[in-house]
Design a protein around this motif. Structure first.
Motif, PDB file in Angstrom:
ATOM      1  N   LEU A  21      21.662  70.306  88.583  1.00 13.82           N
ATOM      2  CA  LEU A  21      22.586  71.452  88.597  1.00 13.82           C
ATOM      3  C   LEU A  21      22.576  72.318  87.036  1.00 13.82           C
ATOM      4  O   LEU A  21      22.568  73.473  87.054  1.00 13.82           O
ATOM      5  CB  LEU A  21      24.189  70.807  88.660  1.00 13.82           C
ATOM      6  CG  LEU A  21      24.391  70.287  90.122  1.00 13.82           C
ATOM      7  CD1 LEU A  21      25.665  69.474  90.003  1.00 13.82           C
ATOM      8  CD2 LEU A  21      24.512  71.646  90.773  1.00 13.82           C
ATOM      9  N   ARG A  22      22.309  71.569  85.960  1.00  9.96           N
ATOM     10  CA  ARG A  22      22.201  72.109  84.722  1.00  9.96           C
ATOM     11  C   ARG A  22      20.770  73.099  84.780  1.00  9.96           C
ATOM     12  O   ARG A  22      21.026  74.264  84.180  1.00  9.96           O
ATOM     13  CB  ARG A  22      22.036  71.175  83.609  1.00  9.96           C
ATOM     14  CG  ARG A  22      21.778  71.866  82.253  1.00  9.96           C
ATOM     15  CD  ARG A  22      21.491  70.642  81.222  1.00  9.96           C
ATOM     16  NE  ARG A  22      20.292  69.716  81.577  1.00  9.96           N
ATOM     17  CZ  ARG A  22      18.988  70.204  81.299  1.00  9.96           C
ATOM     18  NH1 ARG A  22      18.648  71.374  80.756  1.00  9.96           N
ATOM     19  NH2 ARG A  22      18.025  69.331  81.417  1.00  9.96           N
ATOM     20  N   MET A  23      19.700  72.496  85.378  1.00  4.97           N
ATOM     21  CA  MET A  23      18.491  73.296  85.481  1.00  4.97           C
ATOM     22  C   MET A  23      18.821  74.695  86.446  1.00  4.97           C
ATOM     23  O   MET A  23      17.816  75.448  86.139  1.00  4.97           O
ATOM     24  CB  MET A  23      17.394  72.453  85.955  1.00  4.97           C
ATOM     25  CG  MET A  23      17.062  71.402  84.666  1.00  4.97           C
ATOM     26  SD  MET A  23      15.544  70.642  85.223  1.00  4.97           S
ATOM     27  CE  MET A  23      16.133  69.145  85.579  1.00  4.97           C
ATOM     28  N   THR A  24      19.508  74.700  87.114  1.00  6.75           N
ATOM     29  CA  THR A  24      19.731  75.867  88.018  1.00  6.75           C
ATOM     30  C   THR A  24      20.804  76.865  87.460  1.00  6.75           C
ATOM     31  O   THR A  24      20.781  77.960  88.148  1.00  6.75           O
ATOM     32  CB  THR A  24      20.242  75.224  89.443  1.00  6.75           C
ATOM     33  OG1 THR A  24      21.535  74.718  89.609  1.00  6.75           O
ATOM     34  CG2 THR A  24      19.187  74.341  90.140  1.00  6.75           C
ATOM     35  N   MET A  25      21.511  76.324  86.541  1.00 11.25           N
ATOM     36  CA  MET A  25      22.345  77.449  85.973  1.00 11.25           C
ATOM     37  C   MET A  25      21.630  78.726  85.455  1.00 11.25           C
ATOM     38  O   MET A  25      20.712  78.347  84.917  1.00 11.25           O
ATOM     39  CB  MET A  25      23.062  76.673  84.973  1.00 11.25           C
ATOM     40  CG  MET A  25      24.097  75.599  85.479  1.00 11.25           C
ATOM     41  SD  MET A  25      24.881  74.550  84.155  1.00 11.25           S
ATOM     42  CE  MET A  25      26.399  76.013  83.669  1.00 11.25           C
ATOM     43  N   ARG A  26      22.407  79.944  85.603  1.00 11.51           N
ATOM     44  CA  ARG A  26      21.874  81.151  85.070  1.00 11.51           C
ATOM     45  C   ARG A  26      22.988  81.831  84.422  1.00 11.51           C
ATOM     46  O   ARG A  26      24.015  81.715  84.769  1.00 11.51           O
ATOM     47  CB  ARG A  26      21.364  82.037  86.124  1.00 11.51           C
ATOM     48  CG  ARG A  26      20.435  81.446  86.973  1.00 11.51           C
ATOM     49  CD  ARG A  26      18.909  81.543  86.169  1.00 11.51           C
ATOM     50  NE  ARG A  26      18.041  80.749  86.898  1.00 11.51           N
ATOM     51  CZ  ARG A  26      17.203  79.520  86.493  1.00 11.51           C
ATOM     52  NH1 ARG A  26      17.695  78.885  85.696  1.00 11.51           N
ATOM     53  NH2 ARG A  26      16.465  79.146  87.372  1.00 11.51           N
ATOM     54  N   PRO A  27      22.501  82.134  83.058  1.00 14.63           N
ATOM     55  CA  PRO A  27      21.266  81.807  82.395  1.00 14.63           C
ATOM     56  C   PRO A  27      21.056  80.606  82.001  1.00 14.63           C
ATOM     57  O   PRO A  27      22.014  79.585  82.396  1.00 14.63           O
ATOM     58  CB  PRO A  27      21.547  82.725  80.852  1.00 14.63           C
ATOM     59  CG  PRO A  27      22.890  82.589  80.663  1.00 14.63           C
ATOM     60  CD  PRO A  27      23.654  82.701  82.234  1.00 14.63           C
TER      61      PRO A  27
END
Length: 81
Positions: A21-27
């Motif tokens: 989930l952290r890696m899919t957060m934008r930005p």
């Protein structure tokens, strides 16, 4: 003797989901950024604690699980599944 570990040796159920989930957060959100967001939410964790949670090397308390879910905008169930 009881062992509080998953069959794969990790110490929590949510670490892989937290990382995903952290890696899919934008930005983009780094582990250090996530630690900062958690601190703003009232949970005193540092980057190393986030890294250990994501890698399954650290237990996660129920309080931490609720704050992680809030910061990542998901339910606690989603973190555990």
């Amino acid at each position: 003797m009881f062992k509080n570990k998953n069959p794969d040796g990790t110490l929590n159920l949510c670490g892989k989901n937290v990382a995903r989930l952290r890696m899919t957060m934008r930005p983009k959100v780094s582990q250090n950024d996530l630690a900062g967001l958690l601190q703003l939410a009232g949970l005193d964790l540092e980057k190393n604690a986030v890294q250990r949670i994501e890698s399954g090397q650290r237990f996660v308390t129920d309080i931490e699980l609720k704050k992680l879910a809030k910061v990542l905008s998901v339910s606690t169930d989603e973190l555990l599944n």
